[in-house]
Scaffold this motif. Structure first.
Motif, PDB file in Angstrom:
ATOM      1  N   ASN A 179      -7.342  11.937   1.132  1.00 47.52           N
ATOM      2  CA  ASN A 179      -8.352  11.142   1.427  1.00 47.52           C
ATOM      3  C   ASN A 179      -8.728   9.805   0.351  1.00 47.52           C
ATOM      4  OD1 ASN A 179     -10.538  10.480   3.059  1.00 47.52           O
ATOM      5  ND2 ASN A 179     -12.026  11.528   1.549  1.00 47.52           N
ATOM      6  N   LYS A 180      -7.377   9.511  -0.249  1.00 45.15           N
ATOM      7  CA  LYS A 180      -7.629   8.319  -0.988  1.00 45.15           C
ATOM      8  C   LYS A 180      -6.170   7.503  -0.943  1.00 45.15           C
ATOM      9  CE  LYS A 180      -6.102  10.333  -5.294  1.00 45.15           C
ATOM     10  NZ  LYS A 180      -6.469  10.578  -6.960  1.00 45.15           N
ATOM     11  N   ASN A 181      -6.326   6.446  -1.222  1.00 41.99           N
ATOM     12  CA  ASN A 181      -5.004   5.522  -1.232  1.00 41.99           C
ATOM     13  C   ASN A 181      -4.265   5.787  -2.304  1.00 41.99           C
ATOM     14  OD1 ASN A 181      -5.744   4.348   1.398  1.00 41.99           O
ATOM     15  ND2 ASN A 181      -6.952   2.745   0.539  1.00 41.99           N
ATOM     16  N   ILE A 182      -2.786   5.429  -2.041  1.00 39.51           N
ATOM     17  CA  ILE A 182      -1.552   5.340  -3.002  1.00 39.51           C
ATOM     18  C   ILE A 182      -1.151   4.183  -2.974  1.00 39.51           C
ATOM     19  CG2 ILE A 182       0.681   6.190  -3.684  1.00 39.51           C
ATOM     20  CD1 ILE A 182      -0.209   8.829  -3.046  1.00 39.51           C
ATOM     21  N   VAL A 183      -1.037   3.177  -4.221  1.00 40.45           N
ATOM     22  CA  VAL A 183      -0.347   1.762  -4.160  1.00 40.45           C
ATOM     23  C   VAL A 183       0.801   1.971  -4.643  1.00 40.45           C
ATOM     24  CG1 VAL A 183      -0.882  -0.381  -4.779  1.00 40.45           C
ATOM     25  CG2 VAL A 183      -2.678   0.920  -4.270  1.00 40.45           C
ATOM     26  N   ILE A 184       2.064   1.310  -4.022  1.00 41.90           N
ATOM     27  CA  ILE A 184       3.447   1.424  -4.590  1.00 41.90           C
ATOM     28  C   ILE A 184       3.617  -0.268  -4.541  1.00 41.90           C
ATOM     29  CG2 ILE A 184       5.645   1.714  -3.873  1.00 41.90           C
ATOM     30  CD1 ILE A 184       4.760   4.035  -2.052  1.00 41.90           C
ATOM     31  N   VAL A 185       4.094  -0.549  -5.767  1.00 40.71           N
ATOM     32  CA  VAL A 185       4.311  -1.829  -6.274  1.00 40.71           C
ATOM     33  C   VAL A 185       5.780  -2.074  -6.479  1.00 40.71           C
ATOM     34  CG1 VAL A 185       4.013  -3.624  -7.897  1.00 40.71           C
ATOM     35  CG2 VAL A 185       2.142  -2.106  -7.555  1.00 40.71           C
ATOM     36  N   LEU A 186       6.211  -3.083  -5.680  1.00 38.54           N
ATOM     37  CA  LEU A 186       7.801  -3.313  -5.661  1.00 38.54           C
ATOM     38  C   LEU A 186       7.889  -4.792  -6.172  1.00 38.54           C
ATOM     39  CD1 LEU A 186       7.904  -0.875  -3.849  1.00 38.54           C
ATOM     40  CD2 LEU A 186      10.024  -1.983  -2.811  1.00 38.54           C
ATOM     41  N   ASP A 187       8.576  -4.837  -7.186  1.00 40.69           N
ATOM     42  CA  ASP A 187       8.460  -6.308  -8.219  1.00 40.69           C
ATOM     43  C   ASP A 187       9.923  -6.594  -8.084  1.00 40.69           C
ATOM     44  OD1 ASP A 187       7.801  -8.535  -9.313  1.00 40.69           O
ATOM     45  OD2 ASP A 187       7.079  -7.752 -10.920  1.00 40.69           O
ATOM     46  N   ASP A 188      10.020  -7.976  -8.511  1.00 39.45           N
ATOM     47  CA  ASP A 188      11.559  -8.580  -8.519  1.00 39.45           C
ATOM     48  C   ASP A 188      12.414  -8.469  -7.377  1.00 39.45           C
ATOM     49  OD1 ASP A 188      11.010  -9.486 -11.148  1.00 39.45           O
ATOM     50  OD2 ASP A 188      11.625  -7.529 -11.963  1.00 39.45           O
TER      51      ASP A 188
END
Length: 271
Positions: free
Chosen positions: A191-200
């Motif tokens: 019931n909450k979001n997960i953020v996945i950051v892909l850089d470079d």
């Protein structure tokens, strides 16, 4: 000039809303070209825009997952922009996972490292440990056997290795669909979001860029998952172009929200 674009579905088709905000870059100085993490270090006047970007992300409907792009040429401060937005996202209670594909190479290593890195970060949080375990096992279904320490004639030396291979094969027999449904249920129950950051991403080879976007497509429609992808649009579009199909068309199908960062003027960098 910063441009934020959001594509929203309507009964009449896709509607694109344009948000623009101008910032004067005159008389600004940069102490270092290293990415910043704190608002007080923002010498380019991007703090306000990054906060607006973060708020937009927090307002998204993520029931079917969302992919967001932070685009700009090399040296435009994409990582710093994401870092500034990250603070706002964290303060809202969201979990942020990071994966830098530039640290790995080759299709197989990218696949394995992607799932292993994300699952390891999830396991560090008690409430997300079960999800981390399921994601790790889901990733094993898409990797080959190159990671096994004993291969070929050496395999008979380790009964433990035989058991590992048997376990992987059994999981594959179970099918991707069954494993995927378990992950989807766990994500919905959070019931909450997960953020996945892909850089470079733009630092990768052409084949590796394609592999990364295949991985994103593989997991992008998981519920309550938000991807933030940072890359040079020109480089990635070039890598994704194939057989007369422009890479931009491919990106249009993946990215729901984008922010285009301008290049930092040379006089600012030289100050």
């Amino acid at each position: 000039m910063y441009k934020l674009f959001r594509k929203t579905a309507s009964s009449k088709g896709n509607v694109v809303e344009n948000f623009t905000e101008e910032k004067n870059l005159d008389n600004l100085s940069i102490i270092s070209d290293n990415p910043i993490t704190l608002l007080k270090d923002d010498t380019l006047g991007r703090a306000e825009v990054s906060q607006s970007f973060a708020q937009q992300i927090l307002s998204l409907d993520t029931r079917s997952g969302i992919v967001v792009g932070v685009l700009g040429p090399w040296g435009s401060g994409k990582t710093s922009f994401v870092n500034l937005a990250r603070n706002e996202i964290k303060s809202a209670g969201l979990t942020i996972l990071d994966f830098n594909p530039w640290m790995f190479s080759g299709a197989e290593q990218l696949v394995e490292s992607f799932f292993n890195e994300l699952s390891a970060q999830l396991k560090l949080k008690t409430e997300l440990s079960e999800l981390g375990k399921e994601l790790e096992e889901y990733g094993e279904m898409f990797s080959g056997m190159a990671w096994v320490p004993f291969i070929g004639p050496w395999i008979e030396r380790g009964r433990g290795t035989v058991k590992i291979i048997s376990k992987v094969l059994q999981k594959r027999k179970e099918g991707v669909g069954g494993r995927r449904k378990k992950i989807e249920k766990l994500l919905r129950d959070l019931n909450k979001n997960i953020v996945i950051v892909l850089d470079d991403i733009d630092r990768l080879s052409t084949s590796e860029i394609r592999d990364i976007f295949k991985l994103v497509r593989l997991t992008a429609n998981f519920p309550n998952i938000i991807y933030i992808l940072a890359f040079d649009r020109v480089r990635v579009e070039e890598a994704l172009s194939e057989q007369g199909i422009p890479g931009r068309d491919y990106l249009e199908k993946i990215l729901q929200v984008t922010v285009d960062l301008p290049a930092v003027p040379s006089q600012v960098l030289a100050t």
